[in-house]
Write an enzyme that holds these catalytic residues in place. Structure first.
Site, PDB file in Angstrom:
ATOM      1  N   ASP A 106       0.933  -1.241   0.106  1.00 15.33           N
ATOM      2  CA  ASP A 106       0.184  -0.379  -0.416  1.00 15.33           C
ATOM      3  C   ASP A 106       1.216   1.698  -0.203  1.00 15.33           C
ATOM      4  O   ASP A 106       1.369   1.536   1.229  1.00 15.33           O
ATOM      5  CB  ASP A 106      -1.160  -0.305   1.272  1.00 15.33           C
ATOM      6  CG  ASP A 106      -1.839   1.425   1.226  1.00 15.33           C
ATOM      7  OD1 ASP A 106      -2.009   1.662   0.228  1.00 15.33           O
ATOM      8  OD2 ASP A 106      -2.495   1.480   2.313  1.00 15.33           O
ATOM      9  N   ASP A 322      -1.991   5.509  -7.883  1.00 14.90           N
ATOM     10  CA  ASP A 322      -1.964   4.738  -6.649  1.00 14.90           C
ATOM     11  C   ASP A 322      -2.167   2.903  -7.045  1.00 14.90           C
ATOM     12  O   ASP A 322      -2.154   3.131  -8.467  1.00 14.90           O
ATOM     13  CB  ASP A 322      -3.757   4.941  -6.974  1.00 14.90           C
ATOM     14  CG  ASP A 322      -4.279   4.270  -5.745  1.00 14.90           C
ATOM     15  OD1 ASP A 322      -3.741   3.784  -4.213  1.00 14.90           O
ATOM     16  OD2 ASP A 322      -5.539   4.337  -5.032  1.00 14.90           O
TER      17      ASP A 322
END
Ligand SMILES: *[C@@H]1O[C@H](CO)[C@@H](O)[C@H](O)[C@H]1NC(C)=O
Ligand SMILES: *[C@@H]1O[C@H](CO)[C@@H](O)[C@H](O)[C@H]1NC(C)=O
Ligand SMILES: *[C@@H]1O[C@H](CO)[C@@H](O)[C@H](O)[C@H]1NC(C)=O
Ligand SMILES: *[C@@H]1O[C@H](CO)[C@@H](O)[C@H](O)[C@H]1NC(C)=O
Ligand SMILES: *[C@@H]1O[C@H](CO)[C@@H](O)[C@H](O)[C@H]1NC(C)=O
Ligand SMILES: *[C@@H]1O[C@H](CO)[C@@H](O)[C@H](O)[C@H]1NC(C)=O
Length: 442
Positions: A106, A322
């Site tokens: 992440d 992202d």
């Protein structure tokens, strides 16, 4: 400075026979490459063969919307990004002897954690819980330790002088546990070990004393097959910040189309060579998020459609690249202008399919225009494969993977990142893009 040792394990040799190679490339800095296991690929334990592509896309759609909503609500200082957006897993081991975990990669959060025994209130996980008592390298952190202070939202267990964290995610997930340090082992593909030779064996890269969270009370949107998160954000306690000095503060990703070859993440090493463009990396106040500035978009080089917001004018970053969003999400005004030019360039009649606003009946992407994202100082040319998807294996249907959302933040999704080496350099503060056939990576 300590010498950073690279431990290469050849699969044919028993694990007790290991070769220790000193990394000499890049002035003694380490470079190692690991697979980013797509959560829905057959290699992933999350893979569900019975799930339809359309259902998968709907999930991706929901993630993408959830992530941009999170980011837009609180533009530059968002709370941590939704963990369910976790699209890629890293195969790593924790402790001595090493215990396998499959953790979400992440780029939107800092804390690396896994669930530990005893766990009165863990979410159910498939792999065994990590038992710190069985690891000779486990050490809990005292309350005054720097990472305990830097992470924030920590407390001291009065009786034991142990740092307890409480880390929240934007979707309401909360992880609570003990801040500790451990040995982490990464299993990689190719590792460059000297300036003259490149080894292509399976390698094992080990980092002792990494600060991580030993979870005892974790709840939210996690599912049984995920056993934690690798925090790749830029905050002080993130994995990247901890190994930064060893990898020259650089890491990069290369995502592939389809499911026949592997997505990779490389820690260390610059993205360089022909066709590289670089844009300034804008760090949010808390340093966790990697933002860049998008000035304009153009379709088929027709006209520049300006981003038109104050963050762009002030160069404070309006775009987030992202790891967890599949779709590319644009503010509605910008999206509408892009769609207008696309409709002009592609003279085919569109249909809608669920949340996918805009699909075409077409077998080929031939003749479809390129879309240029004009980042500050870096024009990145997206090919049709970067902005069209084929839902449900239907060989005649193409759907746009750009989505409009009310908000001011743009998210560059996984699809748009395909076949680019995207390099983050936290020392030079740049994000680089290099068009590359990622299926041909070593
Ligand atoms: C993770 O790495 C270990 C060690 O190389 C390997 O045995 C295992 O199969 C890997 N798991 C996955 C899901 O790739
Ligand atoms: C777990 O954390 C929640 C708050 O997120 C708290 O209400 C609950 O009491 C905790 N459970 C245990 C067993 O500590
Ligand atoms: C790989 O992708 C193709 C095309 O989308 C699909 O038909 C196939 O089922 C996928 N294979 C696996 C094992 O997921
Ligand atoms: C950009 O902003 C200016 C001034 O606010 C406005 O006049 C112009 O119409 C906007 N352009 C677009 C494409 O929204
Ligand atoms: C951009 O700068 C202007 C003028 O300096 C200021 O009013 C505005 O709040 C700034 N916007 C952002 C997003 O920082
Ligand atoms: C976006 O904003 C428009 C106009 O303010 C509104 O009509 C629409 O419902 C909003 N869409 C979403 C998904 O919030």
């Amino acid at each position: 400075m300590t010498v950073h040792a690279l431990v290469a394990t050849l699969s044919l040799i028993s694990l007790s026979t290991i070769f220790v190679i000193e990394a000499k490339a890049n002035n003694g800095l380490l470079t190692f490459k690991v697979d980013m296991i797509h959560r829905d690929s057959p290699k992933s334990p999350l893979y569900s063969p019975s799930e339809s592509n359309l259902n998968r896309l709907q999930r991706y759609f929901d993630y993408s919307i959830a992530r941009v909503t999170t980011l837009s609500n609180n533009k530059l200082v968002p709370t941590t990004v939704v963990p369910t957006g976790g699209m890629f897993l890293l195969n790593i081991s924790v402790g001595t002897p090493p215990i396998q975990t499959l953790a979400i990669a992440d780029t939107g959060s800092d804390l690396t954690w896994t669930q530990c025994t005893p766990c009165p209130s863990c979410y159910k996980q498939d792999l065994p819980l990590f038992d710190p008592h069985l690891s000779s390298s486990y050490k809990s952190l005292p309350c005054h330790a720097n990472p305990c202070v830097a992470l924030g939202n920590t407390a001291c267990s009065n009786d034991r002088n142990i740092c307890e964290y409480n880390y929240g995610y934007a979707d309401g997930s909360i992880v609570i546990g003990t801040l500790a340090s451990e040995t982490f082992t990464f299993y990689g593909g190719t590792t460059t070990t000297t300036t003259t030779t490149t080894s292509s064996t399976t390698t094992t890269t080990t980092f002792p004393r990494l600060v991580f969270g030993c979870g005892h009370n974790d709840s939210g949107t996690f599912i049984a097959r995920e056993t934690g998160i690798i925090g790749l954000g830029g905050g002080p306690v993130s994995f990247i910040s901890q190994i930064g000095p060893k990898i020259g503060w650089k890491f990069s990703s290369c995502l592939v189309p389809g499911n026949t070859s592997l997505n990779t993440m490389t820690f260390g090493g610059s993205v360089s060579g022909e066709g590289v463009v670089a844009t300034p990396l804008i760090r949010a106040e808390d340093k966790t998020y990697y933002f860049v500035t998008l000035d304009a978009i153009s379709v088929a080089n027709k006209r520049r459609i300006p981003y038109n917001d104050s963050a762009q004018a002030n160069n404070t970053g309006n775009t987030f690249i992202d790891s967890g969003s599949y779709f590319t999400v644009l503010p509605t005004g910008l999206y509408n202008e892009v769609e207008l030019d696309l409709r002009e360039a592609i003279a085919l009649k569109g249909v809608t399919l669920g949340g996918l606003k805009w699909c075409y009946k077409s077998e080929s992407l031939e003749g479809f225009p390129d879309i240029t994202f004009h980042f500050r100082g870096a024009d990145v040319v997206l090919k049709p494969v970067n902005y069209f998807i084929r839902p449900d294996g239907d060989e005649t249907l193409l759907c746009l993977s750009l989505l409009p959302v009310n908000g001011t933040t743009t998210i560059i999704g996984n699809r748009a990142q395909i076949n680019f080496e995207i390099g983050y350099d936290l020392e030079a503060n740049t994000v680089s893009f290099k068009p590359t056939d990622c299926t041909k990576q070593l």
